[in-house]
Design a protein around this motif. Structure first.
Motif, short mmCIF file in Angstrom:
data_model
loop_
_atom_site.label_atom_id
_atom_site.label_comp_id
_atom_site.label_asym_id
_atom_site.label_seq_id
_atom_site.Cartn_x
_atom_site.Cartn_y
_atom_site.Cartn_z
N PRO A 163 0.81 -1.23 0.00
CA PRO A 163 0.00 0.00 0.00
C PRO A 163 0.84 1.27 0.00
O PRO A 163 0.49 2.26 -0.66
N LYS A 164 1.98 1.25 0.70
CA LYS A 164 2.81 2.47 0.77
C LYS A 164 3.39 2.80 -0.61
O LYS A 164 3.49 3.96 -1.00
N THR A 165 3.77 1.76 -1.36
CA THR A 165 4.30 1.99 -2.71
C THR A 165 3.20 2.55 -3.61
O THR A 165 3.42 3.49 -4.38
N ARG A 166 2.02 1.99 -3.52
CA ARG A 166 0.90 2.49 -4.34
C ARG A 166 0.61 3.96 -4.00
O ARG A 166 0.36 4.79 -4.88
N GLU A 167 0.66 4.27 -2.69
CA GLU A 167 0.40 5.64 -2.25
C GLU A 167 1.46 6.60 -2.79
O GLU A 167 1.15 7.71 -3.23
N LYS A 168 2.71 6.15 -2.78
CA LYS A 168 3.82 6.99 -3.29
C LYS A 168 3.64 7.27 -4.79
O LYS A 168 3.90 8.38 -5.27
N ILE A 169 3.22 6.26 -5.53
CA ILE A 169 3.02 6.44 -6.98
C ILE A 169 1.88 7.46 -7.20
O ILE A 169 1.97 8.33 -8.07
N LYS A 170 0.84 7.35 -6.40
CA LYS A 170 -0.29 8.28 -6.51
C LYS A 170 0.19 9.72 -6.24
O LYS A 170 -0.12 10.65 -6.98
N GLU A 171 0.98 9.84 -5.18
CA GLU A 171 1.51 11.16 -4.80
C GLU A 171 2.40 11.72 -5.92
O GLU A 171 2.36 12.91 -6.24
N LEU A 172 3.18 10.84 -6.54
CA LEU A 172 4.06 11.26 -7.64
C LEU A 172 3.23 11.81 -8.81
O LEU A 172 3.54 12.88 -9.35
N LEU A 173 2.17 11.11 -9.16
CA LEU A 173 1.32 11.55 -10.27
C LEU A 173 0.62 12.87 -9.94
O LEU A 173 0.52 13.76 -10.79
#
Ligand SMILES: Cc1cc2nc3c(=O)[nH]c(=O)nc-3n(C[C@H](O)[C@H](O)[C@H](O)COP(=O)(O)O)c2cc1C
Length: 186
Positions: A163-173
């Motif tokens: 979940p943390k990786t998914r959240e980071k990708i979302k934040e990046l976008l």
């Protein structure tokens, strides 16, 4: 209503089970509503030969056209021998030529990467950022998305389960969309 920000993503790995391609697939699932993301596959881009730079093959022409048409770019880089893979560098070299027709000029870009090592492609990302300077791109500084021990965060089907990786990708976008708007002044 403002037009959607178009983002073109590509990964520097052609491996079927690539963790970096998995990051791009995860990005498709978390792209903000005001943006759209398309993925370009680097498979088929031939080794760059400067003798032929004025007549690139169709795949390179298509890559350049899609980069030019996009408002922003998203690059997922593996780390090979402490740098970006030749596949990615080669594709970048091809699309940056001939002189006066650098497809990357002025493009906002977000960078992410996954590796099985403990530094999560940090060294490769800084080499890629160095190329961004010469290409006259506008790389997003933060967040830095470096995914270490990717084998523990991406399942055998190629889905990012952490979940943390998914959240980071979302934040990046989200940051890339804001950065693109800021550069364009709207
Ligand atoms: C030629 C080669 C060099 C590599 N060098 C590094 C490295 O410098 N640092 C690292 O963390 N992983 C390194 N790896 C391991 C990669 O992190 C791993 O293969 C990863 O899965 C590649 O990304 P992909 O899954 O998107 O293909 C290397 C792998 C290969 C094939």
């Amino acid at each position: 209503m403002a037009a959607k920000i178009s983002i073109l993503g590509f990964a520097g790995s052609m491996r079927q089970g690539s963790y970096n391609r998995a990051l791009l697939r995860a990005a498709l699932e978390v792209v903000p509503p005001e943006a759209e993301l398309a993925i370009f596959d680097l498979e088929g881009i031939p080794p760059f030969n400067q003798d032929l730079e004025d007549q690139p093959v169709a795949k390179v022409k298509e890559f350049k056209a899609q980069i030019k048409a996009a408002d922003a770019l998203l690059i997922a880089t593996p780390e090979y021998n402490y740098s970006m893979p030749g596949v990615l560098k080669n594709a970048i070299d091809g699309a940056s030529r001939p002189p006066g027709d650098n497809a990357f000029a002025g493009k906002p870009v977000a960078i992410m990467g996954a590796s099985i090592g403990m530094l999560g492609t940090g060294r490769a990302q800084y080499h890629l950022r160095q190329s961004c300077v010469f290409l006259n791109m506008y790389p997003l500084n933060q967040p830095e998305v470096m995914v270490p021990f990717a084998q523990e965060k991406i399942d055998p089907k190629g889905r990012v389960t952490d979940p943390k990786t998914r959240e980071k990708i979302k934040e990046l976008l989200e940051s890339l969309v804001a950065w693109t708007r800021r550069l364009r002044g709207y």
